[in-house]
Design a protein around this motif. Structure first.
Motif, PDB file in Angstrom:
ATOM      1  N   SER A   1       0.862  -1.172   0.000  1.00  0.00           N
ATOM      2  CA  SER A   1       0.000   0.000   0.000  1.00  0.00           C
ATOM      3  C   SER A   1       0.900   1.224   0.000  1.00  0.00           C
ATOM      4  O   SER A   1       1.985   1.205   0.587  1.00  0.00           O
ATOM      5  CB  SER A   1      -0.892  -0.008   1.247  1.00  0.00           C
ATOM      6  OG  SER A   1      -1.611   1.203   1.371  1.00  0.00           O
ATOM      7  N   TRP A   2       0.443   2.287  -0.661  1.00  0.00           N
ATOM      8  CA  TRP A   2       1.218   3.524  -0.675  1.00  0.00           C
ATOM      9  C   TRP A   2       0.287   4.687  -0.403  1.00  0.00           C
ATOM     10  O   TRP A   2      -0.596   4.992  -1.195  1.00  0.00           O
ATOM     11  CB  TRP A   2       1.942   3.701  -2.013  1.00  0.00           C
ATOM     12  CG  TRP A   2       3.176   4.528  -1.893  1.00  0.00           C
ATOM     13  CD1 TRP A   2       4.433   4.096  -1.551  1.00  0.00           C
ATOM     14  CD2 TRP A   2       3.284   5.949  -2.071  1.00  0.00           C
ATOM     15  NE1 TRP A   2       5.317   5.146  -1.515  1.00  0.00           N
ATOM     16  CE2 TRP A   2       4.636   6.306  -1.828  1.00  0.00           C
ATOM     17  CE3 TRP A   2       2.380   6.952  -2.401  1.00  0.00           C
ATOM     18  CZ2 TRP A   2       5.102   7.619  -1.915  1.00  0.00           C
ATOM     19  CZ3 TRP A   2       2.840   8.263  -2.479  1.00  0.00           C
ATOM     20  CH2 TRP A   2       4.182   8.591  -2.248  1.00  0.00           C
ATOM     21  N   GLU A   3       0.484   5.310   0.748  1.00  0.00           N
ATOM     22  CA  GLU A   3      -0.340   6.431   1.195  1.00  0.00           C
ATOM     23  C   GLU A   3      -1.831   6.150   1.037  1.00  0.00           C
ATOM     24  O   GLU A   3      -2.596   6.958   0.526  1.00  0.00           O
ATOM     25  CB  GLU A   3       0.063   7.731   0.483  1.00  0.00           C
ATOM     26  CG  GLU A   3       1.423   8.239   0.953  1.00  0.00           C
ATOM     27  CD  GLU A   3       1.710   9.680   0.555  1.00  0.00           C
ATOM     28  OE1 GLU A   3       1.000  10.233  -0.317  1.00  0.00           O
ATOM     29  OE2 GLU A   3       2.662  10.260   1.115  1.00  0.00           O
ATOM     30  N   GLY A   4      -2.232   4.958   1.505  1.00  0.00           N
ATOM     31  CA  GLY A   4      -3.640   4.634   1.602  1.00  0.00           C
ATOM     32  C   GLY A   4      -4.255   3.939   0.417  1.00  0.00           C
ATOM     33  O   GLY A   4      -5.458   3.653   0.424  1.00  0.00           O
ATOM     34  N   THR A   5      -3.480   3.643  -0.623  1.00  0.00           N
ATOM     35  CA  THR A   5      -3.990   2.963  -1.813  1.00  0.00           C
ATOM     36  C   THR A   5      -3.239   1.657  -2.028  1.00  0.00           C
ATOM     37  O   THR A   5      -2.003   1.640  -2.061  1.00  0.00           O
ATOM     38  CB  THR A   5      -3.833   3.859  -3.056  1.00  0.00           C
ATOM     39  OG1 THR A   5      -4.616   5.050  -2.880  1.00  0.00           O
ATOM     40  CG2 THR A   5      -4.295   3.138  -4.318  1.00  0.00           C
ATOM     41  N   MET A   6      -3.985   0.561  -2.183  1.00  0.00           N
ATOM     42  CA  MET A   6      -3.367  -0.737  -2.428  1.00  0.00           C
ATOM     43  C   MET A   6      -2.821  -0.787  -3.853  1.00  0.00           C
ATOM     44  O   MET A   6      -3.477  -0.351  -4.810  1.00  0.00           O
ATOM     45  CB  MET A   6      -4.382  -1.861  -2.237  1.00  0.00           C
ATOM     46  CG  MET A   6      -5.004  -1.920  -0.839  1.00  0.00           C
ATOM     47  SD  MET A   6      -3.791  -2.136   0.479  1.00  0.00           S
ATOM     48  CE  MET A   6      -3.060  -3.691  -0.037  1.00  0.00           C
ATOM     49  N   LEU A   7      -1.604  -1.359  -3.997  1.00  0.00           N
ATOM     50  CA  LEU A   7      -0.965  -1.455  -5.304  1.00  0.00           C
ATOM     51  C   LEU A   7       0.237  -2.394  -5.224  1.00  0.00           C
ATOM     52  O   LEU A   7       0.595  -2.890  -4.149  1.00  0.00           O
ATOM     53  CB  LEU A   7      -0.532  -0.057  -5.788  1.00  0.00           C
ATOM     54  CG  LEU A   7       0.191   0.883  -4.810  1.00  0.00           C
ATOM     55  CD1 LEU A   7       1.638   0.473  -4.567  1.00  0.00           C
ATOM     56  CD2 LEU A   7       0.140   2.315  -5.315  1.00  0.00           C
ATOM     57  N   TYR A   8       0.848  -2.644  -6.356  1.00  0.00           N
ATOM     58  CA  TYR A   8       2.102  -3.405  -6.428  1.00  0.00           C
ATOM     59  C   TYR A   8       3.256  -2.422  -6.583  1.00  0.00           C
ATOM     60  O   TYR A   8       3.218  -1.529  -7.432  1.00  0.00           O
ATOM     61  CB  TYR A   8       2.083  -4.387  -7.599  1.00  0.00           C
ATOM     62  CG  TYR A   8       1.166  -5.560  -7.372  1.00  0.00           C
ATOM     63  CD1 TYR A   8       1.646  -6.740  -6.801  1.00  0.00           C
ATOM     64  CD2 TYR A   8      -0.180  -5.477  -7.703  1.00  0.00           C
ATOM     65  CE1 TYR A   8       0.799  -7.822  -6.573  1.00  0.00           C
ATOM     66  CE2 TYR A   8      -1.029  -6.554  -7.489  1.00  0.00           C
ATOM     67  CZ  TYR A   8      -0.539  -7.719  -6.915  1.00  0.00           C
ATOM     68  OH  TYR A   8      -1.391  -8.777  -6.692  1.00  0.00           O
ATOM     69  N   ASN A   9       4.293  -2.620  -5.758  1.00  0.00           N
ATOM     70  CA  ASN A   9       5.412  -1.676  -5.749  1.00  0.00           C
ATOM     71  C   ASN A   9       6.666  -2.399  -5.268  1.00  0.00           C
ATOM     72  O   ASN A   9       6.640  -3.604  -4.984  1.00  0.00           O
ATOM     73  CB  ASN A   9       5.070  -0.486  -4.840  1.00  0.00           C
ATOM     74  CG  ASN A   9       6.030   0.681  -4.997  1.00  0.00           C
ATOM     75  OD1 ASN A   9       6.543   0.941  -6.080  1.00  0.00           O
ATOM     76  ND2 ASN A   9       6.293   1.385  -3.906  1.00  0.00           N
TER      77      ASN A   9
END
Length: 449
Positions: free
Chosen positions: A123-131
């Motif tokens: 998650s990045w600043e409240g949003t789920m994603l692939y990173n």
């Protein structure tokens, strides 16, 4: 006024006055049900697997092997003795493992972004994603710990720090995907998007202990407690002064104890979050809740923050017996805006000693003046026994909206010895102040001359 309405109003005010005492029994109940992790007797010392604590040798393969051996043995303790252990890439936990970093030991991660690929779900600043993978990452694990008196250094002050000025397009793309409900599998970032990884992230985990270690030089958030529960963080210390170096970020987290922590951070000390905007509001079944913060020393940007990413809601937060050991911009900071929605409620703060701050107690529903259509509900926030030597700006700030007022705020035994602005209170209702002193206390009135 209607007599029955008057009686109802009096009963409601009496009930509010009775219910703003610090609920110690609820705190005890939360702490008592948090489970500490339990580990099998198996132990492996990384030196026996060929690790070299010379600060130069890449020990990535050794730490991977140690974790694999623990998995084979249904868990255990990985012992990291005195030395400086370079690791070019992440440590990925398995269940039932204690990573014990002994006194005099330091894990020093590389700062080459390529080492943190392939991407993982995060998650990045409240949003789920692939990173990029967090430097230490646990996904869907139980009974896990990082203990000992050693240090974890994220080498965040060079390459990772340079990402800050390049992150805007990736950040905006992630938020657009949030707002338009793009499928998770399509939210791929990593190389070219400059979204820095967290230092330590526990994701969908339970029975977690982080104890006595020192955290330095994180690329981004230091300790991210994401969709996890039954968590104990105690006795740790920080010196992490890069951009966005929040100390501890519980997000969609439940049953959390944070105690005896010495902060020194480039951003918030504790920032309680619960997802951002559309995605967060879709997860209201899993708010951040039942969080106890006590006996901590604050130093950094802000002491305890709720928001601004809190769209799934935050409730039942208890902060007590904390003080500053250096500068804070704001002591207690509740922030949301009209993009967020969700709620913040049942927040209790007592026995806080602040030295010099910009603002002492700050609650705003209009953070950065952003957004529309999703105003948050802020209610039942209680402060007692707060002292502050100086607020260079405001002592107490409460900012609601005309059509969505902040409700049921109590301030009891608050003393701010000096403040440029005493109180700014707008669009709030049922604010109860008892023994509140800002500036010099008034004495008995003098006689007329």
């Amino acid at each position: 006024m209607n007599f029955r309405y008057l009686i109802f109003l009096l009963i409601s005010c009496f009930s509010f006055a009775q219910n703003n005492d610090f609920p110690s029994a609820k705190v005890d109940s939360i702490v008592n049900r948090i489970q500490l992790p339990v580990f099998p007797s198996y132990e492996i010392n990384v030196l026996k697997l060929g690790a070299k604590g010379d600060s130069l040798t890449n020990n990535k393969a050794v730490f991977d092997k140690a974790m694999a051996l623990c998995k084979k043995n249904n868990g255990g303790t990985i012992i990291v003795p005195k030395g400086i252990y370079k690791i070019n890439g992440p440590i990925h936990f398995v269940s039932n493992v204690n990573l014990k970093i002994e006194k005099g030991a330091k894990i020093k991660f590389s700062d080459n972004p390529q080492d943190y690929l392939p991407m993982v779900l995060t998650s990045w600043e409240g949003t789920m994603l692939y990173n990029y993978s967090p430097l230490i990452y646990a996904y869907d694990c139980s009974n896990i710990a990082i203990t000992g008196e050693g240090t974890i250094n994220g080498e965040g002050g060079k390459t990772w720090k340079s990402f800050k000025t390049k992150e805007e397009s990736g950040k905006n793309k992630s938020r657009d995907m949030n707002h338009t409900s793009v499928a998770l599998k399509e939210r791929t970032f990593g190389e070219g998007y400059f979204l820095r990884p967290q230092m330590i992230q526990f994701f969908n985990c339970r029975n977690i202990l982080v104890e006595n270690i020192r955290i330095e030089n994180s690329p981004f958030w230091c300790l991210h407690l994401l969709k996890s529960q039954s968590i104990t963080v105690r006795g740790i210390s920080y010196k992490s002064l890069n951009y966005n170096n929040d100390g501890i970020d519980p997000e969609y987290a439940k049953d959390v104890l944070i105690e005896n922590v010495t902060f020194d951070n480039g951003d918030d000390n504790v920032a309680i979050k619960a997802g951002r905007d559309h995605e967060g509001r879709a997860n209201t079944a899993t708010p951040s809740e039942n969080i106890v913060i006590r006996n901590c020393n604050f130093k950094g940007l802000h002491g305890v923050v709720i928001g601004s990413e809190m769209s799934a809601g935050v409730q039942n937060v208890y902060v007590e017996n904390c003080k500053t050991v250096g500068y804070l911009k704001r002591g207690i900071y509740i922030k949301t805006n009209a993009d967020r929605g969700g709620f913040i409620k049942n927040i209790f703060v007592r026995n806080i000693q602040l030295d010099e701050v910009e603002d002492c107690l700050y609650m705003t529903a209009n953070y950065h003046g952003e957004g529309k259509g999703f105003q948050s509900e802020i209610s039942n926030v209680h402060f007692s026994n707060i002292t502050c030597n100086k607020a260079s700006e405001s002592g107490i700030v409460i900012q609601g909206f005309p059509d969505k007022k902040i409700k049921n705020i109590s301030l009891n035994n608050i003393e701010i010895k000096s403040a440029k602005n005493a109180i700014s209170n707008e669009n709030a209702e049922n604010v109860l102040m008892t023994d509140v002193f800002i500036g010099k206390r008034a004495s008995v009135p003098s006689s007329a001359k």
